[in-house]
Scaffold this motif. Sequence first.
Motif, short mmCIF file in Angstrom:
data_model
loop_
_atom_site.label_atom_id
_atom_site.label_comp_id
_atom_site.label_asym_id
_atom_site.label_seq_id
_atom_site.Cartn_x
_atom_site.Cartn_y
_atom_site.Cartn_z
N UNK A 80 59.68 28.64 34.77
CA UNK A 80 60.02 29.23 36.07
C UNK A 80 60.57 28.13 36.98
N UNK A 81 61.70 28.41 37.61
CA UNK A 81 62.33 27.43 38.48
C UNK A 81 61.41 27.14 39.67
N UNK A 82 61.23 25.85 39.96
CA UNK A 82 60.29 25.45 41.00
C UNK A 82 60.81 24.20 41.70
N UNK A 83 60.54 24.10 43.00
CA UNK A 83 60.94 22.92 43.78
C UNK A 83 59.70 22.05 43.94
N UNK A 84 59.64 20.97 43.13
CA UNK A 84 58.45 20.12 43.09
C UNK A 84 58.87 18.70 42.70
N UNK A 85 58.29 17.68 43.34
CA UNK A 85 58.70 16.29 43.05
C UNK A 85 58.51 15.90 41.59
N UNK A 86 57.47 16.40 40.94
CA UNK A 86 57.14 15.96 39.59
C UNK A 86 57.64 16.89 38.50
N UNK A 131 65.07 14.54 45.30
CA UNK A 131 65.24 15.23 46.58
C UNK A 131 63.89 15.75 47.08
N UNK A 132 63.15 16.39 46.18
CA UNK A 132 61.85 16.94 46.58
C UNK A 132 60.88 15.82 46.94
N UNK A 133 60.90 14.70 46.16
CA UNK A 133 60.00 13.58 46.45
C UNK A 133 60.29 12.94 47.80
N UNK A 134 61.56 12.72 48.09
CA UNK A 134 61.95 12.12 49.37
C UNK A 134 61.62 13.05 50.53
N UNK A 135 61.89 14.33 50.36
CA UNK A 135 61.63 15.29 51.43
C UNK A 135 60.14 15.42 51.69
N UNK A 136 59.34 15.34 50.63
CA UNK A 136 57.88 15.43 50.80
C UNK A 136 57.35 14.28 51.65
N UNK A 137 57.91 13.09 51.47
CA UNK A 137 57.46 11.91 52.22
C UNK A 137 58.00 11.89 53.64
N UNK A 138 59.24 12.35 53.84
CA UNK A 138 59.89 12.19 55.14
C UNK A 138 59.86 13.45 56.01
N UNK A 139 59.86 14.59 55.40
CA UNK A 139 59.91 15.84 56.19
C UNK A 139 59.16 16.94 55.42
#
Length: 272
Positions: A80-86, A131-139
């Motif tokens: 299943x498509x998911x937006x997740x850093x890992x 993208x998800x990893x950077x966004x999680x840390x910054x916004x």
Amino acid sequence: MATNENLPPNVIKQLAKELKNLDETPPEGIKVGVNDDDFTTIFADIDGPAGTPYENGVFRMKLILSSDFPHTPPKGYFLTKIFHPNIANNGEICVNTLKKDWNPTLGLRHVLLVIRCLLIEPFPESALNEQAGKMLLENYEEYARLARLYTGIHAKPKSKPKHGAISESTTALNVDQRNNASAQNADQKSTLANTGAPSPSPLASSTTSSKATSFQDQPAGSALPLSENGAVGSSTVPPAAAAPVAQKKDVGLKAQAEKKKIDARKKSLKRL
């Protein structure tokens, strides 16, 4: 296609025991699909943990076991498509348990629980989705918005079948009956118009319908009510009761006439 033949007999025996246990007592929020003919690919549906951007979603994933399992860790993929850093765009899962922290004594239950915990606490430091990893840390707010968006689009639970089909069918039948009645009324009006007869009013139609119903309800062989002028259905006095009344009236008139004749004869005798 990979099958159980790729695995040693002792490993197959251990996997069969684990999969049976997972099927009988599944971990919280995880449902495992068991294929007795192929233990090398294991599917699982993971419920999005409450309080996360993945809440209310159901995510399908799979574990692929190599021929030398459990000495090497399985590979995990989200289908299943998911937006997740890992989790990479191709679904590959990056978690230490499946890499440097792997231990042959770890069971499938532990692996599945670790993957579900990854949805609760991502590790942006080892991100496969930059993208998800950077966004999680910054916004985080923007990250959570996108994660919820992906969840709503791709991880929706299967919809349940609708109820009330019988009610819907009944409603449709009633509509058809009303439409048929309207069509019949229209045909009657058209016929009357072609013959030059006046079109019956709604009240007259209703009265006619009521009379028809009363005739249908009347038992076979019973007398129909008569009115004073002989019309059917407008008087409450039945014909059987009306006949004796008429006979009594005739007898009374005859008695009065006879009495008058006798009185006249008596007057004539007195004069003589």
